[in-house]
Design a protein around this motif. Structure first.
Motif, PDB file in Angstrom:
ATOM      1  N   PHE A  27     -13.321  17.360  12.981  1.00  0.00           N
ATOM      2  CA  PHE A  27     -13.456  15.690  12.235  1.00  0.00           C
ATOM      3  C   PHE A  27     -14.574  15.746  11.284  1.00  0.00           C
ATOM      4  CE2 PHE A  27     -11.524  15.440  16.528  1.00  0.00           C
ATOM      5  CZ  PHE A  27     -10.396  14.982  16.344  1.00  0.00           C
ATOM      6  N   ARG A  28     -14.971  16.837  10.615  1.00  0.00           N
ATOM      7  CA  ARG A  28     -16.016  16.566   9.635  1.00  0.00           C
ATOM      8  C   ARG A  28     -15.548  15.922   8.344  1.00  0.00           C
ATOM      9  NH1 ARG A  28     -16.896  23.045   8.621  1.00  0.00           N
ATOM     10  NH2 ARG A  28     -14.440  22.852   8.782  1.00  0.00           N
ATOM     11  N   ARG A  29     -14.414  15.694   8.137  1.00  0.00           N
ATOM     12  CA  ARG A  29     -14.264  14.741   7.398  1.00  0.00           C
ATOM     13  C   ARG A  29     -14.444  13.142   7.643  1.00  0.00           C
ATOM     14  NH1 ARG A  29     -10.504  18.687   6.294  1.00  0.00           N
ATOM     15  NH2 ARG A  29      -8.929  17.737   7.730  1.00  0.00           N
ATOM     16  N   ILE A  30     -14.452  12.806   8.821  1.00  0.00           N
ATOM     17  CA  ILE A  30     -14.561  11.702   9.275  1.00  0.00           C
ATOM     18  C   ILE A  30     -16.031  11.294   9.926  1.00  0.00           C
ATOM     19  CG2 ILE A  30     -13.465   9.950  10.938  1.00  0.00           C
ATOM     20  CD1 ILE A  30     -11.223  11.282  11.147  1.00  0.00           C
ATOM     21  N   SER A  31     -16.773  10.225   9.475  1.00  0.00           N
ATOM     22  CA  SER A  31     -18.061  10.269   9.708  1.00  0.00           C
ATOM     23  C   SER A  31     -18.207   9.636  11.189  1.00  0.00           C
ATOM     24  CB  SER A  31     -18.684   8.843   8.761  1.00  0.00           C
ATOM     25  OG  SER A  31     -17.881   7.864   9.140  1.00  0.00           O
ATOM     26  N   PRO A  32     -19.262   9.813  11.851  1.00  0.00           N
ATOM     27  CA  PRO A  32     -19.653   9.445  13.090  1.00  0.00           C
ATOM     28  C   PRO A  32     -19.174   7.881  13.340  1.00  0.00           C
ATOM     29  CG  PRO A  32     -21.432  10.675  12.588  1.00  0.00           C
ATOM     30  CD  PRO A  32     -20.563  10.347  11.334  1.00  0.00           C
ATOM     31  N   SER A  33     -19.567   7.030  12.267  1.00  0.00           N
ATOM     32  CA  SER A  33     -19.060   5.538  12.555  1.00  0.00           C
ATOM     33  C   SER A  33     -17.713   5.272  12.623  1.00  0.00           C
ATOM     34  CB  SER A  33     -19.991   4.766  11.723  1.00  0.00           C
ATOM     35  OG  SER A  33     -19.371   5.156  10.202  1.00  0.00           O
ATOM     36  N   VAL A  34     -16.836   5.790  11.849  1.00  0.00           N
ATOM     37  CA  VAL A  34     -15.509   6.131  11.927  1.00  0.00           C
ATOM     38  C   VAL A  34     -14.918   6.650  13.130  1.00  0.00           C
ATOM     39  CG1 VAL A  34     -13.384   6.743  10.665  1.00  0.00           C
ATOM     40  CG2 VAL A  34     -15.330   5.891   9.382  1.00  0.00           C
ATOM     41  N   GLN A  35     -15.364   7.666  13.621  1.00  0.00           N
ATOM     42  CA  GLN A  35     -14.850   8.100  14.812  1.00  0.00           C
ATOM     43  C   GLN A  35     -15.200   7.037  16.014  1.00  0.00           C
ATOM     44  OE1 GLN A  35     -16.359  12.189  15.963  1.00  0.00           O
ATOM     45  NE2 GLN A  35     -16.840  12.700  13.611  1.00  0.00           N
ATOM     46  N   HIS A  36     -16.260   6.545  16.030  1.00  0.00           N
ATOM     47  CA  HIS A  36     -16.591   5.409  17.058  1.00  0.00           C
ATOM     48  C   HIS A  36     -15.702   4.271  16.859  1.00  0.00           C
ATOM     49  CE1 HIS A  36     -18.708   2.917  19.637  1.00  0.00           C
ATOM     50  NE2 HIS A  36     -18.727   1.848  18.690  1.00  0.00           N
ATOM     51  N   HIS A  37     -15.236   3.856  15.583  1.00  0.00           N
ATOM     52  CA  HIS A  37     -14.292   3.004  15.463  1.00  0.00           C
ATOM     53  C   HIS A  37     -13.136   3.282  15.940  1.00  0.00           C
ATOM     54  CE1 HIS A  37     -12.253  -0.178  13.379  1.00  0.00           C
ATOM     55  NE2 HIS A  37     -11.348   0.612  12.614  1.00  0.00           N
ATOM     56  N   LEU A  38     -12.605   4.672  15.673  1.00  0.00           N
ATOM     57  CA  LEU A  38     -11.139   4.857  16.331  1.00  0.00           C
ATOM     58  C   LEU A  38     -11.286   4.950  17.816  1.00  0.00           C
ATOM     59  CD1 LEU A  38     -10.331   7.930  13.892  1.00  0.00           C
ATOM     60  CD2 LEU A  38      -9.546   5.882  13.833  1.00  0.00           C
ATOM     61  N   ARG A  39     -12.237   5.220  18.286  1.00  0.00           N
ATOM     62  CA  ARG A  39     -12.147   5.099  19.818  1.00  0.00           C
ATOM     63  C   ARG A  39     -12.152   3.769  20.252  1.00  0.00           C
ATOM     64  NH1 ARG A  39     -16.144   9.636  19.366  1.00  0.00           N
ATOM     65  NH2 ARG A  39     -17.904   7.932  19.249  1.00  0.00           N
ATOM     66  N   LEU A  40     -12.684   2.813  19.479  1.00  0.00           N
ATOM     67  CA  LEU A  40     -12.576   1.554  19.958  1.00  0.00           C
ATOM     68  C   LEU A  40     -11.184   0.902  19.534  1.00  0.00           C
ATOM     69  CD1 LEU A  40     -15.726  -0.037  18.559  1.00  0.00           C
ATOM     70  CD2 LEU A  40     -15.227   0.086  21.029  1.00  0.00           C
ATOM     71  N   VAL A  41     -10.629   1.607  18.578  1.00  0.00           N
ATOM     72  CA  VAL A  41      -9.202   0.998  18.317  1.00  0.00           C
ATOM     73  C   VAL A  41      -8.167   1.645  19.366  1.00  0.00           C
ATOM     74  CG1 VAL A  41      -7.457   1.622  16.762  1.00  0.00           C
ATOM     75  CG2 VAL A  41      -9.497   0.906  15.784  1.00  0.00           C
TER      76      VAL A  41
END
Length: 246
Positions: free
Chosen positions: A22-36
């Motif tokens: 998931f290196r192409r996805i920033s931590p904030s976007v990873q957190h956002h995906l978890r919320l989604v």
């Protein structure tokens, strides 16, 4: 579906390592995906409650469908800062959507309850695979699908319009059913990548993004259930004919 309204150089190394990449996805976007995805799961539970309400009280129909559209409109026109209100609208949308498709679930329960379990598991696996493929793929890799998918939706619309004018046809119905399934499976990939791209650009509206994926999931689930019920009915008719002949 939201886009309708408003392999790559490194893709050859699929495996466990690619799923962890998931290196192409920033931590904030990873957190956002978890919320989604967490919000999506909550909406699916609420939708199941809507189906149960229809089975108990027979409330599903035109009114719940209109209520679902109204809830979506309210959600989309509410400020992202009002998170509780928007979450409430999403859950109301899910309940009303569940009640709207409740008659289909009720019929399948009477026909063969195993179809519901198989269909839901199959839809969940398909959703996880297609959405996961979009997550681990290169950014913007599948966004080109938007034009093809919108064209497919337009084709479905004109097929339905033609069936109203010239009368229903079994061949057209089957074509529309399977084409619709392929289109909404494509939307799972497209919408997931669009959500990631929007999140990278600062759009962290997880409620609206969960609504988008919820719409895709329900569209795929309904078509899979209809296809399975149709195939099961044909098998039973063939078996009954064989028994009569013997």
């Amino acid at each position: 579906m939201e886009a309708f309204f408003e392999r790559s150089a490194g893709a050859g190394s699929w495996g466990y390592d690619s799923l962890k990449n998931f290196r192409r996805i920033s931590p904030s976007v990873q957190h956002h995906l978890r919320l989604v995805y967490l919000t999506l799961c909550s909406a699916l539970v609420a939708s199941a409650a809507g189906v149960y309400l229809h089975i108990l009280f027979n409330v599903g129909g035109i009114i719940t469908m209109l209520g679902c559209f109204i809830s979506i409109a309210i959600l989309l026109n509410t400020s992202p800062s009002e998170k509780k209100k928007r979450l409430g609208c999403l859950m109301a949308t899910a309940v009303l959507q569940g009640a709207t498709i409740g008659p289909l679930f009720e019929f399948i329960l009477e026909f063969d309850p195993r179809i519901l379990v198989t269909g839901f598991v199959g839809t969940s696996l398909a959703f996880a695979c297609f959405s996961g493929a979009a997550v681990v793929a290169k950014r913007r890799e599948f966004l080109y699908l938007g034009g093809f998918l919108s064209a497919g939706i337009s084709l479905l619309f004109w097929l339905r319009f033609a069936s109203y004018i010239f009368g229903p046809s079994a061949g057209v119905f089957n074509f529309e059913l399977y084409l619709g399934l392929l289109i909404f499976l494509g939307y799972i990939v497209f919408d997931t990548q669009e959500i990631i791209e929007r999140a990278h650009r600062g759009d962290l509206d997880y409620v609206k993004h969960a609504l988008t994926l919820f719409t895709d999931f329900v569209a795929v689930l309904v078509r899979i259930l209809i296809i399975m019920t149709k195939n099961s009915g044909e098998k039973k008719r063939e078996e009954s004919k064989r028994k009569k002949r013997s």
